[in-house]
Design a protein around this motif. Structure first.
Motif, PDB file in Angstrom:
ATOM      1  N   UNK A 159       0.822  -1.213   0.000  1.00 41.35           N
ATOM      2  CA  UNK A 159       0.000   0.000   0.000  1.00 41.35           C
ATOM      3  C   UNK A 159       0.850   1.254   0.000  1.00 41.35           C
ATOM      4  N   UNK A 160       0.280   2.269  -0.640  1.00 42.70           N
ATOM      5  CA  UNK A 160       0.944   3.574  -0.638  1.00 42.70           C
ATOM      6  C   UNK A 160       0.820   4.205   0.749  1.00 42.70           C
ATOM      7  N   UNK A 161       1.902   4.808   1.220  1.00 43.23           N
ATOM      8  CA  UNK A 161       1.845   5.552   2.488  1.00 43.23           C
ATOM      9  C   UNK A 161       2.503   6.915   2.277  1.00 43.23           C
ATOM     10  N   UNK A 162       2.216   7.838   3.169  1.00 41.15           N
ATOM     11  CA  UNK A 162       2.960   9.096   3.201  1.00 41.15           C
ATOM     12  C   UNK A 162       3.868   8.999   4.415  1.00 41.15           C
ATOM     13  N   UNK A 163       5.180   9.116   4.191  1.00 50.33           N
ATOM     14  CA  UNK A 163       6.111   8.934   5.306  1.00 50.33           C
ATOM     15  C   UNK A 163       6.183  10.196   6.162  1.00 50.33           C
ATOM     16  N   UNK A 164       5.147  10.441   6.931  1.00 48.00           N
ATOM     17  CA  UNK A 164       5.124  11.620   7.796  1.00 48.00           C
ATOM     18  C   UNK A 164       5.652  11.271   9.173  1.00 48.00           C
ATOM     19  N   UNK A 165       5.508  12.220  10.095  1.00 44.55           N
ATOM     20  CA  UNK A 165       6.132  12.014  11.401  1.00 44.55           C
ATOM     21  C   UNK A 165       5.430  10.939  12.246  1.00 44.55           C
ATOM     22  N   UNK A 167       4.304   8.050  11.173  1.00 44.24           N
ATOM     23  CA  UNK A 167       4.265   6.802  10.411  1.00 44.24           C
ATOM     24  C   UNK A 167       4.534   5.568  11.279  1.00 44.24           C
ATOM     25  N   UNK A 168       5.288   5.747  12.378  1.00 49.59           N
ATOM     26  CA  UNK A 168       5.622   4.562  13.187  1.00 49.59           C
ATOM     27  C   UNK A 168       4.367   3.925  13.795  1.00 49.59           C
ATOM     28  N   UNK A 230       4.423   0.168  21.305  1.00 52.35           N
ATOM     29  CA  UNK A 230       5.713  -0.032  20.636  1.00 52.35           C
ATOM     30  C   UNK A 230       6.040   1.067  19.648  1.00 52.35           C
ATOM     31  N   UNK A 231       7.280   1.350  19.497  1.00 53.25           N
ATOM     32  CA  UNK A 231       7.706   2.190  18.381  1.00 53.25           C
ATOM     33  C   UNK A 231       8.430   1.252  17.431  1.00 53.25           C
ATOM     34  N   UNK A 232       7.817   0.962  16.289  1.00 52.88           N
ATOM     35  CA  UNK A 232       8.402  -0.025  15.384  1.00 52.88           C
ATOM     36  C   UNK A 232       9.181   0.679  14.291  1.00 52.88           C
ATOM     37  N   UNK A 233      10.381   0.210  14.051  1.00 50.83           N
ATOM     38  CA  UNK A 233      11.158   0.765  12.941  1.00 50.83           C
ATOM     39  C   UNK A 233      11.251  -0.321  11.891  1.00 50.83           C
TER      40      UNK A 233
END
Ligand code: SAM
Length: 296
Positions: A159-165, A167-168, A230-233
């Protein structure tokens, strides 16, 4: 600006016309597939937010190549906008955030499951970045919710995403359903755009998870065993041949008559979303409204 200036500024726009794709987006799906081999062996697919249909074209080509004798390929394509027909593609006009659209997609699978769900959805961009990112994320969650109904275990979701702040948060939500989540940036997607494509592999819903369009995915428990948020990277991968065309470059056109010809888009829009507004404007509707407001 000359008629050919868009061909010069946007090499993927020109190539799409030359190769018969309805939109330059076709290259994004092909480049993601080159990197992840997502379409290998796939015979059943759902294309969410599909108009004008270049991803459906890519899927259709690959699925027909994949299907074995006696096997049937199935593609269900959905969009708010009407889409010109494509052979072998079941088309639905509807809003993917609505239960009724989800029900229709599910009904086409009739108990079967899809191998892949793709979503290139984008709302009309307002220019207010926070708002655009939020709406895009909501669209993605709607797509993920439909996916949980129709995807087979082990299947993929792109899926398309916008990598904004924020996003995590999305990454964390996706990780609940897919152990492998990667953010990818195809070469045909401009560097200047925050657009990227999330590639989620090996669909593994949580134990006892019951898909439900009414349940906002945001309410799902966090993945962390201690119940912490969680903060997932997730890994980030650039894909597409690095020796190939760069979507941010302007390329000189081949000389006319020596291989270059200005082509029309493969499939023009069949209706413009702003058509009714134009018709109202021509009839003076807006002038009347303004006059009424200022009491003239
Ligand atoms: N993948 C397409 C292709 O290759 O031709 C291009 C998709 S275009 C970038 C984004 C599409 O998302 C638009 O056609 C738009 O109508 C659709 N869209 C946006 N919001 C939607 C929604 N809520 N439900 C269904 N489609 C939606």
């Amino acid at each position: 600006l000359g008629k050919s200036s868009k061909d010069k500024r946007d090499v993927y726009y020109r190539l799409a016309k030359e190769q018969g794709w309805r939109a330059r987006s076709a290259f994004k799906l092909m480049q993601v597939d080159e990197e992840f081999s997502l379409l290998e062996g796939v015979t059943k697919a759902v294309d969410l937010c599909a108009a004008p249909g270049s991803w459906s074209q890519v899927l259709s080509k690959r699925l027909v190549e994949n299907k074995k004798e006696g096997q049937e390929a199935k593609i269900v394509a959905v969009d708010l906008q009407a889409m010109a027909p494509l052979p072998g593609v079941i088309q639905l006009q509807g809003d993917i955030t609505k239960q009724s659209t989800a029900d229709q997609i599910i009904s086409y699978f009739d108990g079967e499951k899809a191998d892949i769900v793709v979503c290139d959805g984008a709302p009309d961009v307002t220019g207010l970045h926070d708002m655009d990112e939020y709406i895009q994320a909501q669209l993605l969650l709607a797509a993920l919710n439909i996916t949980t109904h129709v995807l087979r275990p082990g299947g993929s979701f792109v899926a398309k995403i916008f990598r904004g702040k924020d996003i995590t948060l999305l990454y964390t939500q996706l990780k609940i359903f897919f152990p492998n989540v990667t953010c990818s940036k195809p070469r045909s997607s401009r560097n200047s755009s925050i657009e990227a494509f999330i590639v989620c592999q090996d669909y593994t819903p949580p134990k006892d998870y019951v898909p439900n369009m009414g349940t906002p995915l945001l309410d799902l428990p966090p993945m962390d065993e201690q119940g912490r948020s969680n903060r997932t990277i997730v890994p980030f991968i650039a894909c597409g041949d690095l020796c190939g065309f760069d979507s941010d470059m302007t390329y000189a056109l081949p000389v006319a008559g020596e291989g270059y010809k200005l082509l029309k888009p493969v499939q023009g829009p069949i209706t413009a979303p702003y058509l009714s507004a134009i018709q109202k404007k021509r009839k003076g509707f807006f002038n009347e409204q303004v006059s009424k407001k200022i009491g003239q």
